[in-house]
Design a protein around this motif. Structure first.
Motif, PDB file in Angstrom:
ATOM      1  N   LEU A  85       0.861  -1.185   0.000  1.00 17.18           N
ATOM      2  CA  LEU A  85       0.000   0.000   0.000  1.00 17.18           C
ATOM      3  C   LEU A  85       0.891   1.226   0.000  1.00 17.18           C
ATOM      4  O   LEU A  85       2.082   1.130   0.312  1.00 17.18           O
ATOM      5  CB  LEU A  85      -0.925   0.024   1.228  1.00 17.18           C
ATOM      6  CG  LEU A  85      -0.290   0.398   2.577  1.00 17.18           C
ATOM      7  CD1 LEU A  85      -1.373   0.798   3.568  1.00 17.18           C
ATOM      8  CD2 LEU A  85       0.524  -0.735   3.160  1.00 17.18           C
ATOM      9  N   HIS A  86       0.298   2.370  -0.345  1.00 19.90           N
ATOM     10  CA  HIS A  86       1.006   3.640  -0.161  1.00 19.90           C
ATOM     11  C   HIS A  86       0.541   4.234   1.164  1.00 19.90           C
ATOM     12  O   HIS A  86      -0.561   3.936   1.629  1.00 19.90           O
ATOM     13  CB  HIS A  86       0.706   4.602  -1.318  1.00 19.90           C
ATOM     14  CG  HIS A  86       1.644   5.768  -1.346  1.00 19.90           C
ATOM     15  ND1 HIS A  86       1.441   6.901  -0.591  1.00 19.90           N
ATOM     16  CD2 HIS A  86       2.804   5.951  -2.004  1.00 19.90           C
ATOM     17  CE1 HIS A  86       2.449   7.744  -0.799  1.00 19.90           C
ATOM     18  NE2 HIS A  86       3.291   7.197  -1.652  1.00 19.90           N
ATOM     19  N   TRP A  87       1.410   5.057   1.771  1.00 21.35           N
ATOM     20  CA  TRP A  87       1.054   5.586   3.102  1.00 21.35           C
ATOM     21  C   TRP A  87       0.118   6.781   3.049  1.00 21.35           C
ATOM     22  O   TRP A  87      -0.498   7.108   4.056  1.00 21.35           O
ATOM     23  CB  TRP A  87       2.322   5.936   3.885  1.00 21.35           C
ATOM     24  CG  TRP A  87       3.258   6.857   3.182  1.00 21.35           C
ATOM     25  CD1 TRP A  87       3.169   8.213   3.093  1.00 21.35           C
ATOM     26  CD2 TRP A  87       4.432   6.479   2.445  1.00 21.35           C
ATOM     27  NE1 TRP A  87       4.207   8.712   2.358  1.00 21.35           N
ATOM     28  CE2 TRP A  87       5.008   7.673   1.951  1.00 21.35           C
ATOM     29  CE3 TRP A  87       5.053   5.265   2.166  1.00 21.35           C
ATOM     30  CZ2 TRP A  87       6.178   7.682   1.187  1.00 21.35           C
ATOM     31  CZ3 TRP A  87       6.209   5.276   1.409  1.00 21.35           C
ATOM     32  CH2 TRP A  87       6.754   6.466   0.930  1.00 21.35           C
ATOM     33  N   THR A 114       1.236   7.980  -8.999  1.00 19.82           N
ATOM     34  CA  THR A 114       0.855   7.072 -10.077  1.00 19.82           C
ATOM     35  C   THR A 114       1.300   5.635  -9.785  1.00 19.82           C
ATOM     36  O   THR A 114       2.447   5.400  -9.417  1.00 19.82           O
ATOM     37  CB  THR A 114       1.504   7.561 -11.399  1.00 19.82           C
ATOM     38  OG1 THR A 114       1.031   8.881 -11.644  1.00 19.82           O
ATOM     39  CG2 THR A 114       1.127   6.656 -12.562  1.00 19.82           C
ATOM     40  N   GLY A 115       0.356   4.736  -9.930  1.00 15.87           N
ATOM     41  CA  GLY A 115       0.676   3.318  -9.753  1.00 15.87           C
ATOM     42  C   GLY A 115       0.456   2.813  -8.342  1.00 15.87           C
ATOM     43  O   GLY A 115       0.586   1.617  -8.096  1.00 15.87           O
ATOM     44  N   GLU A 116       0.150   3.714  -7.413  1.00 13.12           N
ATOM     45  CA  GLU A 116       0.023   3.296  -6.013  1.00 13.12           C
ATOM     46  C   GLU A 116      -1.436   3.086  -5.611  1.00 13.12           C
ATOM     47  O   GLU A 116      -2.357   3.566  -6.271  1.00 13.12           O
ATOM     48  CB  GLU A 116       0.660   4.358  -5.107  1.00 13.12           C
ATOM     49  CG  GLU A 116       2.150   4.519  -5.313  1.00 13.12           C
ATOM     50  CD  GLU A 116       2.941   3.301  -4.871  1.00 13.12           C
ATOM     51  OE1 GLU A 116       2.573   2.669  -3.862  1.00 13.12           O
ATOM     52  OE2 GLU A 116       3.930   2.968  -5.543  1.00 13.12           O
ATOM     53  N   VAL A 117      -1.623   2.399  -4.503  1.00 16.82           N
ATOM     54  CA  VAL A 117      -2.952   2.098  -3.960  1.00 16.82           C
ATOM     55  C   VAL A 117      -2.906   2.391  -2.460  1.00 16.82           C
ATOM     56  O   VAL A 117      -1.922   2.073  -1.793  1.00 16.82           O
ATOM     57  CB  VAL A 117      -3.293   0.615  -4.228  1.00 16.82           C
ATOM     58  CG1 VAL A 117      -4.506   0.183  -3.451  1.00 16.82           C
ATOM     59  CG2 VAL A 117      -3.507   0.366  -5.720  1.00 16.82           C
ATOM     60  N   SER A 118      -3.945   3.028  -1.943  1.00 17.61           N
ATOM     61  CA  SER A 118      -3.907   3.443  -0.533  1.00 17.61           C
ATOM     62  C   SER A 118      -4.678   2.483   0.365  1.00 17.61           C
ATOM     63  O   SER A 118      -5.465   1.648  -0.108  1.00 17.61           O
ATOM     64  CB  SER A 118      -4.496   4.850  -0.391  1.00 17.61           C
ATOM     65  OG  SER A 118      -5.910   4.800  -0.542  1.00 17.61           O
ATOM     66  N   ALA A 119      -4.474   2.662   1.664  1.00 20.19           N
ATOM     67  CA  ALA A 119      -5.161   1.815   2.641  1.00 20.19           C
ATOM     68  C   ALA A 119      -6.684   1.961   2.555  1.00 20.19           C
ATOM     69  O   ALA A 119      -7.395   0.947   2.533  1.00 20.19           O
ATOM     70  CB  ALA A 119      -4.656   2.143   4.049  1.00 20.19           C
TER      71      ALA A 119
END
Ligand code: PEP
Length: 252
Positions: free
Chosen positions: A68-70, A77-82
């Protein structure tokens, strides 16, 4: 044998299309539906989290994200969050997997930010730690793992610590068919347990410490019988319902 409920999680890594993920989840559900007393999670690639959660709705099997991203949202770009993982049906998320550390520059600092973000969103973070073969051969295993545990959990309150899981995964055992011996696993798990007590006292007794690294149906019983091994993080063997469910049954 510890009082902690065993936890078996399957890390599907970069495997499974949507159709394959749904099929695997259905098969696992059918095989472990009646297994009591074990916490179970499957951790598909991001693209399949929502679909797998849908297949597993109403079962005891949880779904997780692999990273996950913080931040909650933004230009990453390309990240997914909690919160996005929660929204897709995840309750668990891996943090600091050795493949993220090896190939994607994950550090103890970034892992720490991710653990905090996961907790803030109500996800159960599984902080992965483990030494390379060179580090083991140099006698640095406990130093390295200790640094990763302390770094990944830095600054957490006792209440937050109580919601964390740890996975000890010797890097040389991941995907290699080599497994830590029960003695090697027990030594590191006991050391991690001692660090957790030092960090947060009694509340940390609830933290499960999973073993990962080529866990298969034939070696799972000996590893899961160890007093400080509270479950397994399974890679390759989690891609077949029969082998994953055999490991779940070994934990029951
Ligand atoms: C993992 O990816 O966390 C893992 C332990 O993989 P494997 O079981 O394939 O070694």
């Amino acid at each position: 044998m510890s009082q902690r409920k065993k936890f078996v999680a399957g890390n599907w890594k970069m495997h499974t299309t949507l159709a394959e993920g749904r099929e695997l989840a259905r098969a696992i559900r059918a095989e472990v539906e009646n297994v009591e007393g074990v916490r179970i999670a499957v951790i598909p690639p991001f693209t399949s989290v929502a679909a797998v959660a849908e297949v597993l709705r109403g079962s005891r099997i949880e779904v997780g994200g692999q990273d996950l991203h913080w931040e909650e949202k933004g230009a990453f770009t390309g990240e997914v969050s909690a919160p996005m993982l929660r929204d897709a049906g995840a309750t668990v998320v891996l943090v600091g997997h050795s493949e993220r550390r090896q190939y994607f520059g994950e550090t103890d600092e970034s892992a720490n930010r991710k653990v905090r973000a996961a907790l803030a969103a109500g996800l159960s973070p599984v902080l992965c730690v483990g030494e390379t073969l060179d580090e083991r051969d140099a006698g640095r295993t406990l130093d390295v793992v200790g640094r990763q545990v302390r770094g990944g959990l830095a600054g957490l309150s006792s209440a937050e610590l109580a919601r964390v899981c740890i996975a000890y995964e010797p890097v040389w055992a991941i995907g290699t068919g080599r497994t830590a011996t029960p003695e090697q696993a027990q030594e590191v798990h006991a050391a991690v347990r001692a660090i957790l007590r030092e960090l947060g006292g009694d509340v940390t007794e609830a933290i499960p410490i999973l073993y990962g690294g080529s866990v298969k149906p034939d070696n799972a019983p000996a590893l899961l019988a160890l007093s400080d091994v509270d479950g397994a993080l399974v890679g390759g063997a989690s891609l077949e319902a029969s082998s994953f469910s055999a490991i779940v049954r070994a934990a029951a």
